[in-house]
Design an enzyme around this catalytic site. Structure first.
Site, PDB file in Angstrom:
ATOM      1  N   TYR A 180      -5.576   2.438  -0.053  1.00 49.17           N
ATOM      2  CA  TYR A 180      -5.014   2.255  -1.398  1.00 49.17           C
ATOM      3  C   TYR A 180      -5.263   3.505  -2.247  1.00 49.17           C
ATOM      4  O   TYR A 180      -4.350   4.069  -2.841  1.00 49.17           O
ATOM      5  CB  TYR A 180      -5.621   1.017  -2.091  1.00 49.17           C
ATOM      6  CG  TYR A 180      -5.520   1.091  -3.583  1.00 49.17           C
ATOM      7  CD1 TYR A 180      -4.314   0.791  -4.225  1.00 49.17           C
ATOM      8  CD2 TYR A 180      -6.594   1.518  -4.372  1.00 49.17           C
ATOM      9  CE1 TYR A 180      -4.203   0.903  -5.606  1.00 49.17           C
ATOM     10  CE2 TYR A 180      -6.489   1.630  -5.737  1.00 49.17           C
ATOM     11  CZ  TYR A 180      -5.302   1.335  -6.357  1.00 49.17           C
ATOM     12  OH  TYR A 180      -5.180   1.465  -7.712  1.00 49.17           O
ATOM     13  N   LYS A 212      -2.684   6.755  -3.967  1.00 48.27           N
ATOM     14  CA  LYS A 212      -2.622   7.308  -5.330  1.00 48.27           C
ATOM     15  C   LYS A 212      -2.736   8.840  -5.274  1.00 48.27           C
ATOM     16  O   LYS A 212      -1.992   9.551  -5.948  1.00 48.27           O
ATOM     17  CB  LYS A 212      -3.733   6.717  -6.202  1.00 48.27           C
ATOM     18  CG  LYS A 212      -3.570   5.227  -6.501  1.00 48.27           C
ATOM     19  CD  LYS A 212      -2.283   4.924  -7.253  1.00 48.27           C
ATOM     20  CE  LYS A 212      -2.062   3.449  -7.486  1.00 48.27           C
ATOM     21  NZ  LYS A 212      -0.701   3.126  -7.949  1.00 48.27           N
ATOM     22  N   SER A 220      -4.944   6.462 -10.710  1.00 48.70           N
ATOM     23  CA  SER A 220      -6.207   5.745 -10.887  1.00 48.70           C
ATOM     24  C   SER A 220      -7.368   6.718 -10.866  1.00 48.70           C
ATOM     25  O   SER A 220      -7.317   7.752 -10.176  1.00 48.70           O
ATOM     26  CB  SER A 220      -6.352   4.745  -9.733  1.00 48.70           C
ATOM     27  OG  SER A 220      -7.666   4.252  -9.669  1.00 48.70           O
TER      28      SER A 220
END
Ligand code: UD1
Length: 342
Positions: free
Chosen positions: A152, A156, A127
């Site tokens: 979160y 990544k 992302s």
């Protein structure tokens, strides 16, 4: 024989669109998904669109035993596209351990089995969140990563590091991370699309649900940013364009065209749109009413980001094709289909 691709999270939003594009290109697909945030009916929709039903197994990839048994039973996998992960930024702040365990352990279980069973290739969903708020825009692949704003986002960044180290340590393992900007829209058939459980966190599902009458009004988070109209700016990419980037990445790996064992690319359009521009475009192209109100900024949001796609365009020979207008039409067509609105 067709190449066989394992798509984890293949019944999810981006996963399902990618399965369609893979099958359209002649790949055989096997989906693994625990259906924690998607539904089994997606398989029917994929079959309707492509004429072919992908193979499917239901389990959570953080389960090491089940993942090991899966690979014992499927010895002919040529590549993996790994989508399966938790993705709600706010929830990750409340439940960090769940996020780290689910997102990191599943990746490690897959990598371990790639080595054991000679599966050489992986494409991973990363992302643009890894860039944080960049100093310079647009962001290129050499823009430095910033410390993550949420667990979160950190999963990544750490996943990218794990893949880099693992592919450098194992001669026969190659990984490509695709750093998505903001995926929106739905398949032109309106048979698959984004279907969040509960109240949507993301902008476009909130807009379509408001237009469909499920929500009273859209709240626009902040109009005092340093942007042309004061609302935040993002690079919104059509989900079908994004799905196609995965097929390109898979072919790059299968044809061993990659330049390094671990590569990463920005997958965006190169255009930044503000929240207000997006809302107005949605109203205009779909001819619907949409109640909205400006409220304060949302915690953790960045002001503006969009991609420099020069490197991805050149190296992958891929570029986003769809306009914001047709993408927002597709989002509304999908919502109408789901809610039985004529
Ligand atoms: C977020 C995550 C990103 C993640 C993506 C996945 C951050 C910083 N980024 O992107 O890492 O990959 O979701 O889904 O958390 N907005 C409103 N009203 C709403 C909803 C959103 O005004 O009801 C605004 C937001 O403030 C933002 C823009 O719309 O400016 C886009 O928001 P969203 O769709 O949630 O995506 P991001 O926050 O960019």
């Amino acid at each position: 024989m067709n190449k066989q691709i394992l798509v984890t999270g293949g019944t999810g939003y981006i996963g399902s669109h990618t399965v369609v594009e893979l099958q359209n290109e002649g790949f055989d697909v096997i989906i693994v998904d625990d259906l924690s945030n998607s539904s089994i009916e997606v398989l029917d929709a994929i079959e309707k669109i492509t004429g072919k039903r992908p193979a499917f197994e239901r389990f959570n990839l953080a389960d090491r035993e089940k993942t090991g048994a899966f690979f014992e039973n499927h010895q002919n996998i040529d590549a993996i596209i790994h989508f399966a992960a938790f993705k709600a930024v706010g929830e990750s702040v409340e439940k960090p351990l769940e996020y780290y365990r689910n997102n990191l352990v599943s990746l490690m279980n897959l990598l371990e089995n790639m080595k054991k069973h000679q599966v050489p290739n992986m494409v991973f969903s990363s992302s643009c969140t890894v860039y944080g708020q960049p100093e310079l825009l647009p962001v290129t692949e050499s823009t430095p990563r910033k410390p993550a704003e949420s667990p979160y986002g950190n999963t990544k960044a750490v996943s990218e590091d794990i893949m880099r180290d693992f592919s450098n340590a194992n001669e026969n393992i190659n990984c490509i991370a695709l750093r998505y900007f903001n995926p929106i829209g739905a398949h032109p058939s309106a048979l698959i699309g984004e279907l969040p459980v509960g109240i949507p966190n993301n902008l476009v599902p909130f807009i379509t649900q408001t237009a469909a009458g499920l929500r009273d009004e859209l709240k626009i988070f902040g109009d005092d940013y340093d942007t042309p109209d004061g609302t935040a700016v993002r690079d919104y990419i059509n989900v079908v364009d994004l799905a196609k980037a995965h097929v390109v990445a898979i072919n790059r790996l299968l044809k061993t065209k990659q330049k390094a064992a671990y590569e990463y690319f920005n997958v965006g359009t190169g255009n930044g749109y503000s929240v207000m521009q997006l809302v107005k475009t949605f109203i205009e192209v779909n001819g619907v009413d949409l109640k909205y109100q400006i409220v304060g900024r949302r915690a953790g949001d960045i002001e503006k980001i969009w991609a420099d796609t020069t490197y991805a365009n050149k190296e992958l020979g891929w570029e986003a094709e769809k306009t914001l207008e047709e993408t927002l039409e597709s989002a509304w067509a999908w919502e109408k289909n789901v809610r039985n609105i004529k």
